[in-house]
Design an enzyme around this catalytic site. Structure first.
Site, short mmCIF file in Angstrom:
data_model
loop_
_atom_site.label_atom_id
_atom_site.label_comp_id
_atom_site.label_asym_id
_atom_site.label_seq_id
_atom_site.Cartn_x
_atom_site.Cartn_y
_atom_site.Cartn_z
N ARG A 239 23.49 60.87 91.30
CA ARG A 239 24.28 61.32 90.16
C ARG A 239 25.44 62.11 90.75
O ARG A 239 25.25 63.08 91.48
CB ARG A 239 23.42 62.16 89.24
CG ARG A 239 24.12 62.66 87.96
CD ARG A 239 24.57 64.10 88.13
NE ARG A 239 24.89 64.74 86.87
CZ ARG A 239 25.46 65.94 86.78
NH1 ARG A 239 25.77 66.62 87.87
NH2 ARG A 239 25.71 66.48 85.61
N LEU A 240 26.66 61.70 90.47
CA LEU A 240 27.85 62.28 91.06
C LEU A 240 28.42 63.33 90.11
O LEU A 240 28.88 63.01 89.01
CB LEU A 240 28.89 61.20 91.34
CG LEU A 240 28.38 59.99 92.15
CD1 LEU A 240 29.46 58.94 92.29
CD2 LEU A 240 27.87 60.43 93.52
N ASP A 241 28.41 64.58 90.54
CA ASP A 241 28.81 65.69 89.69
C ASP A 241 30.31 65.67 89.42
O ASP A 241 31.12 65.48 90.34
CB ASP A 241 28.41 67.01 90.37
CG ASP A 241 28.79 68.22 89.57
OD1 ASP A 241 28.22 68.41 88.48
OD2 ASP A 241 29.67 68.99 90.02
N ALA A 242 30.70 65.90 88.18
CA ALA A 242 32.08 66.13 87.76
C ALA A 242 33.08 65.22 88.47
O ALA A 242 33.97 65.68 89.18
CB ALA A 242 32.46 67.60 87.99
N VAL A 243 32.94 63.92 88.27
CA VAL A 243 33.79 62.97 89.00
C VAL A 243 35.26 63.11 88.62
O VAL A 243 36.15 62.72 89.39
CB VAL A 243 33.32 61.52 88.76
CG1 VAL A 243 31.95 61.29 89.39
CG2 VAL A 243 33.30 61.17 87.27
N HIS A 244 35.56 63.68 87.46
CA HIS A 244 36.95 63.87 87.07
C HIS A 244 37.65 64.87 88.00
O HIS A 244 38.89 64.90 88.06
CB HIS A 244 37.04 64.36 85.63
CG HIS A 244 36.22 65.60 85.36
ND1 HIS A 244 34.90 65.53 84.99
CD2 HIS A 244 36.54 66.91 85.46
CE1 HIS A 244 34.43 66.77 84.85
NE2 HIS A 244 35.41 67.63 85.13
N GLU A 278 28.95 61.91 86.29
CA GLU A 278 29.02 62.91 85.24
C GLU A 278 30.50 63.08 84.87
O GLU A 278 31.32 63.42 85.72
CB GLU A 278 28.48 64.26 85.69
CG GLU A 278 28.46 65.26 84.53
CD GLU A 278 28.75 66.70 84.93
OE1 GLU A 278 28.58 67.58 84.06
OE2 GLU A 278 29.14 66.94 86.08
N HIS A 306 24.22 63.91 73.16
CA HIS A 306 23.49 65.18 73.04
C HIS A 306 24.15 66.11 72.04
O HIS A 306 23.48 66.69 71.17
CB HIS A 306 23.44 65.88 74.41
CG HIS A 306 23.09 67.34 74.32
ND1 HIS A 306 24.06 68.32 74.11
CD2 HIS A 306 21.91 67.99 74.37
CE1 HIS A 306 23.47 69.50 74.05
NE2 HIS A 306 22.17 69.33 74.21
N ASP A 372 22.49 71.40 82.18
CA ASP A 372 23.75 72.00 81.73
C ASP A 372 23.62 72.58 80.32
O ASP A 372 24.04 73.71 80.05
CB ASP A 372 24.86 70.94 81.71
CG ASP A 372 25.63 70.90 83.02
OD1 ASP A 372 25.68 71.93 83.73
OD2 ASP A 372 26.18 69.84 83.35
N GLN A 373 23.06 71.78 79.42
CA GLN A 373 23.05 72.16 78.01
C GLN A 373 22.03 73.24 77.70
O GLN A 373 22.10 73.87 76.64
CB GLN A 373 22.82 70.93 77.14
CG GLN A 373 23.81 69.81 77.38
CD GLN A 373 25.26 70.25 77.25
OE1 GLN A 373 25.59 71.18 76.52
NE2 GLN A 373 26.15 69.59 77.99
#
Length: 585
Positions: A239-244, A278, A306, A372-373
């Site tokens: 899972r790749l964090d904060a790809v933006h 993500e 979510h 996160d949530q």
């Protein structure tokens, strides 16, 4: 080792220096005898030795020397030679944090509880980041050695044991990785070369250098992190964090390169490996194939699913939840995962997103709650701390019968009483204070009282987040656990529930009364989120679905041509005989 600007380099190993020879492209090579556990580092231009940027093991912390990770077969031997990976389409994921999942707080502690996860029916666990970070406890998003495995969890040896045990139990292992930034404490990359660039800025400062001078080797550094762990640690996905925040103006984006090289490694090993992004941009390009002009990733988290559910279940409309809160929002999320697909967003004050049309359901990972949530709430409270048992069952039913990839968060299956809070163990006191102050300021947008925010540096904040396994068998908790088991079992038995063609589902609702009815082939889900009892029509031939004689209904009764639902009632129905585990299709 790559140090393009150094004039002199030596390999420091077992308290001796071995001169390194420069080669093409800024690389240096040195040869020395060393064994498993040998401490080593690199001395640049006569300065004190630094740990290896590609270290696999930091047993003495992020500021200590690196250690050679080369066990022989008497220490460990893989037993998963016949494992070929898991299939993401149709899968159920389970997100967990190694340090709080068990009292031991280690990979071995997770491995001991794999029978629980196998009995629950999940296909893969998704570990929060385990790259080496400062101190013993933390979420892992401030890691400073992407290639190294956090020693407090058990180091690379512990991760190997967990992956091997998970595969033996038929469970895949996905790892959350952070390539968009490194933490500030113990980040030595800048001393070695142009790993960061002021040309681009992110929320964490200077961006990783993915498109400037020297970026070829920086990109290779992150690519080989994934392919190396994929090959040597037998991981099944990332899972790749904060790809933006991976700012890359190159003709070939880093994500495309990662997708192609991970696929090539999977072809060589014979084991599948999935890449999950993500991103909150609602941009289909992340999951379109590279041949179609996309980034080539397999799936993306869809947090709007979510948000839409959370706002309806809880009534919260502060912060980014102001874009949600109606049954119409929820139905749109249930239909297509993204609620905003080019629509006006009040929270952003602009149009947001693009249409997901044409994407398969397994391109979206959805959840009722995730780290996160929960953890980014003031007190780390779970949704179960504030809504009825019936609403928890509704959330689980909508999640586990959806056409997307459902993901549970540790303890969700029994409505764990423990919160999941943000905690750190920064050894730098000034940094620790800054983190504490930053958290209290952040929550003002949600109207939460800063006085309620636990201190991330306080060990008690971490300890309160550890799951309480003694409550699993308690009344209420045990019932909800069985509900999740039965829903996952039903998902396994009905091909219509693992069919990712989300356009084929039929959703009806009455926003004024509060009911929703979803039909997915031979399965029907009916929920009442209104304040009064309601009777919802259902087609002929549908009876309450059962798993081992247990009907999948709460606060609901089947009558002639309707299902009668109490407030917060839910019923799952199926047409014809529910197939059993041994049935062939």
């Amino acid at each position: 080792m790559w140090a393009p600007d150094a004039s002199e380099v030596a390999l420091h190993v077992d308290e001796r220096d071995v001169p390194a020879t420069p080669t093409d492209g800024g690389w240096w090579v040195a040869h020395a005898e060393a064994g498993h556990g040998s401490r080593y580092g690199w001395r640049l231009d006569g300065a004190d030795p630094l740990p290896d940027p590609r270290s696999r093991w930091q047993p003495d912390g992020v500021h200590g020397l690196s250690a050679v990770d080369a066990p022989d077969e008497t220490d460990f031997a893989w037993t998963d030679q016949h494992w070929r990976g898991f299939h993401l389409p149709g899968a159920v994921l389970y997100e967990l944090h190694v340090g709080t999942f068990s009292p031991e707080g280690t990979f071995d502690g997770v491995a001991e509880r794999l029978p629980h996860l196998a009995d629950l029916g999940v296909d893969a666990i998704e570990l929060l980041p385990v790259a080496a970070f400062p101190g013993d406890r933390g979420w892992g998003y401030d890691g400073t050695f992407p290639h190294a495995v956090h020693d407090a969890y058990g180091g690379p040896a512990g991760l190997r044991r967990l992956v091997d045990a998970a595969h033996a139990a038929g469970i895949g292992v996905v790892l959350d990785v952070v390539h968009n930034h490194l933490g500030p404490d113990g980040n030595h990359l800048g001393a070695y070369g142009p790993y960061f660039s002021e040309r681009h800025q992110t929320n964490w400062g200077a961006a990783v250098n993915l498109d400037g001078p020297g970026s070829d080797e920086v990109r290779r550094y992150f690519v080989e992190h994934l392919t190396g762990w994929q090959r040597d640690l037998h991981l099944d996905g990332f899972r790749l964090d904060a790809v933006h925040a991976l700012v890359d103006d190159s003709a070939t984006h880093l994500l495309e390169q990662l997708a192609d090289e991970v696929a090539a490694t999977a072809a060589h090993t014979g084991r599948s490996c999935w890449l999950i992004a993500e991103s909150d941009r609602n941009d289909p390009r992340y999951v379109l194939s590279t041949a179609a002009g996309g980034m080539g990733l397999d799936a993306s988290w869809a947090d709007e699913w979510h948000h839409a559910l959370h706002a309806v279940l809880t009534g919260e409309t502060d912060g980014y939840y102001e874009d949600f809160g109606t049954l119409d929002h929820l139905v749109r999320g249930l239909q297509q995962a993204w609620v905003y697909a080019g629509d006006w967003s009040e929270h952003r004050q602009r149009a947001h997103g693009r249409s997901p049309a044409g994407l398969p359901g397994h391109a979206f990972v959805v959840s009722v709650q995730n780290h996160d949530q929960i953890g980014n709430r003031a007190t780390g409270d779970r949704i179960g701390h504030g809504v009825s048992d019936g609403r928890l069952r509704i959330g689980a039913a909508l999640l586990l019968t959806s056409p997307f990839v459902p993901m549970l968060f540790q303890g969700e299956e029994w409505s764990a009483s423990s919160p999941f809070r943000y905690f750190t163990d920064h050894q730098d006191a000034a940094l620790g204070r800054a983190v504490t102050e930053g958290r209290t300021h952040e929550f003002a947008h949600f109207g939460w009282d800063p006085a309620d925010v636990p201190d991330p540096q306080d060990r008690a904040t971490f300890e309160s987040s550890v799951l309480r396994w003694d409550e699993v068998a308690e009344p209420g908790h045990a019932d909800l656990l069985q509900w999740h088991r039965d829903l996952i079992a039903l998902r396994r038995r009905h091909p219509s529930l693992t069919d990712g063609r989300w356009e084929a589902q039929e959703i009806d609702h009455d926003a004024d009364v509060g009911w929703i009815r979803i039909r997915r082939g031979d399965v029907l889900v009916v929920v009442n989120l209104g304040a009064a009892p309601v009777s919802v029509p259902v087609p002929d031939g549908f009876a309450l679905a059962e798993v081992e004689g247990r009907p999948l209904a709460a606060g609901a009764q089947r009558h002639a041509d309707v299902v009668a639902l109490d407030p917060d009632g839910v019923a799952v129905l199926s047409r014809g005989r529910s197939p059993g585990p041994g049935d062939r299709w």
